[in-house]
Scaffold this motif. Structure first.
Motif, short mmCIF file in Angstrom:
data_model
loop_
_atom_site.label_atom_id
_atom_site.label_comp_id
_atom_site.label_asym_id
_atom_site.label_seq_id
_atom_site.Cartn_x
_atom_site.Cartn_y
_atom_site.Cartn_z
N THR A 72 0.83 -1.21 0.00
CA THR A 72 0.00 0.00 0.00
C THR A 72 0.87 1.26 0.00
OG1 THR A 72 -1.73 -1.19 1.18
CG2 THR A 72 -1.81 1.21 1.30
N HIS A 99 -6.60 -2.91 -6.95
CA HIS A 99 -6.74 -3.07 -5.50
C HIS A 99 -7.06 -1.69 -4.90
CE1 HIS A 99 -5.37 -3.70 -1.33
NE2 HIS A 99 -5.64 -4.98 -1.55
N ASP A 175 1.20 -2.19 -10.07
CA ASP A 175 1.09 -2.87 -8.79
C ASP A 175 1.30 -4.35 -9.08
OD1 ASP A 175 0.09 -4.39 -6.70
OD2 ASP A 175 -1.43 -2.91 -6.14
N1 PLP Z 1 -2.06 -4.55 -4.24
C1 PLP Z 1 -2.58 -5.79 -4.41
C2 PLP Z 1 -2.86 -6.28 -5.80
C3 PLP Z 1 -2.84 -6.59 -3.31
O1 PLP Z 1 -3.36 -7.80 -3.49
C4 PLP Z 1 -2.57 -6.09 -2.02
C5 PLP Z 1 -2.90 -6.87 -0.82
O2 PLP Z 1 -3.80 -7.69 -0.82
C6 PLP Z 1 -2.00 -4.80 -1.90
C7 PLP Z 1 -1.77 -4.06 -3.03
C8 PLP Z 1 -1.68 -4.20 -0.57
O3 PLP Z 1 -0.49 -4.78 -0.05
P1 PLP Z 1 -0.14 -4.63 1.51
O4 PLP Z 1 -1.06 -5.55 2.24
O5 PLP Z 1 1.28 -5.05 1.61
O6 PLP Z 1 -0.33 -3.21 1.86
#
Ligand code: PLP
Length: 388
Positions: A72, A99, A175
């Protein structure tokens, strides 16, 4: 009862080798990597080693790696850092199936006056690249499109997209949180400017992530303060997490083939048997271009949550395509964007596997699923009204 863990797109277990390698950095080698003394300096060397290991998995230069706290944060840094570096450009292009770590940031920016274009997908979750091409213009600061979808596993043609975007002089971020460790990458040969990953999706601990920044990409820092990460991300480094992520990347490189053979075989077996033994079930998403570990299956006339509860009684962990919003169950924004009918979206389950899963676990689940679906359909008002 043993736990059967098929929720690896949510998070993964930390690999034993990763856990072991992290141990010294809590109570023994706890120095600050920025300190001038040898005690801290030795820790700094381990951070450097971890950076090299991450770079090896990504096929890039270690100087292009910024450690962050999670996926994130990496996503936010990529988006905000680009916009701040290019203040005269006020347009962002993304997709409807990102996401929330990307989508919520873009929607917030829209409320602050930016133009945000959310590209749609077809019923298999695929993008229309001509629509993207049509949207690229001199106002566009950034295109941010995920490498693969966390709910369906659908992989976007990221190299082709990056080429199209960067050839117009526009910054491209992806991402890649669900892709790193599952699909080979070679960023030195790719036009991608910015890429996010998250440690806990690839058998490293929670609380560590990476933003890859291609040399020459303009990016303002998101967190201000100390001079860590060459002034690109302030804050004392999460040393155990970074060391763990380095080890996890080394292991991921060794296991990439297994991911695309054994894990894929297990996923295919699970999917194929479930579709065969559970009537009115179907896969969501493009099965031709999909992560090797993910399947998202809809079961008509049953609630995903009810399936999850019954799976849970057998120790089987999966996740559903609905989220509880304001006390009611809302089908996921991804399945909605794909136009999956309401009843099918409500009855969707995601199984996401890892190299720790076994054939016995898959076979146990295959055995239980038809019974679970049959029991729930016996209680379903939809099925009863059809029978009348
Ligand atoms: N982006 C995607 C595609 C994800 O699946 C996730 C988590 O599920 C994230 C971002 C966020 O990652 P984090 O949990 O390390 O903040």
């Amino acid at each position: 009862m043993n736990t059967i863990y098929f929720d690896n797109n949510a998070t993964t277990r930390v690999a034993d080798e990763v856990y072991e390698e992290m141990q010294p950095y809590f109570c023994r080698q706890y120095g600050n990597p920025s300190s001038m003394h040898t005690f801290g300096g030795q820790v700094g060397l381990q951070v450097r080693e971890a950076r090299e290991r991450v770079a090896r998995l990504l096929g890039c230069d270690p100087g292009e790696i910024i450690f962050a706290s999670c996926g994130t944060e990496s996503d936010s840094t990529a988006i905000h850092g680009t916009l701040e570096a290019l203040p005269h450009r006020r347009k962002i292009i993304t997709t409807r199936v990102e996401h929330p770590a990307v989508l919520a940031v873009c929607r917030d920016l829209e409320s602050h006056g930016y133009t945000v274009v959310e590209l749609g997908v077809d019923k298999l979750g695929r993008l229309d690249l001509s629509e993207l091409e049509h949207q690229l213009d001199d106002e566009t600061a950034l295109v941010t499109i995920m490498s693969a979808n966390n709910e369906t596993g659908v992989i976007f043609p990221i190299e082709q997209i990056a080429q199209m975007v960067t050839s117009r002089g526009i910054v491209f971020h992806t991402d890649a949180v669900q892709v790193v460790g599952k699909i080979p990458l070679n960023l030195s040969k790719s036009p991608i400017n910015l890429l996010s990953l998250s440690g806990h999706k690839l058998h490293a601990p929670k609380g560590v992530g990476v933003l890859y920044v291609k040399k020459g990409t303009r990016l303002a820092p998101f967190l201000l303060g100390g001079h860590q990460e060459s002034g690109r991300r302030a804050g004392t480094e999460n040393v155990p997490g970074i060391v763990g992520l380095g080890k996890a990347c080394e292991l991921a490189l060794q296991h990439l083939d297994e991911e695309n053979t054994r894990v894929k075989h297990l996923r295919d077996r699970l999917e194929e048997r479930i579709l065969r033994t559970c009537p009115d079930s179907r896969v969501n998403g493009d099965t031709e271009s999909r992560l090797p570990n993910t399947t998202n299956i809809s079961f008509e006339y049953v609630e995903g949550e009810a399936i999850l509860l019954l799976l849970d009684r057998y120790g089987i962990c999966a996740s559903s395509g609905s989220a509880c919003t304001s006390g009611s169950l809302e089908p996921s924004h991804v399945l909605r964007a794909m136009g999956v009918p309401f009843t099918a979206a409500h009855g969707s389950i995601r199984f996401s596997l890892s190299r720790y899963n076994t054939e016995e676990e898959v076979d146990f689940t295959i055995e239980k699923m038809p019974e679970i679906i049959r029991r729930l359909r016996e209680l379903s008002p939809f099925v009863q009204s059809r029978a009348r």
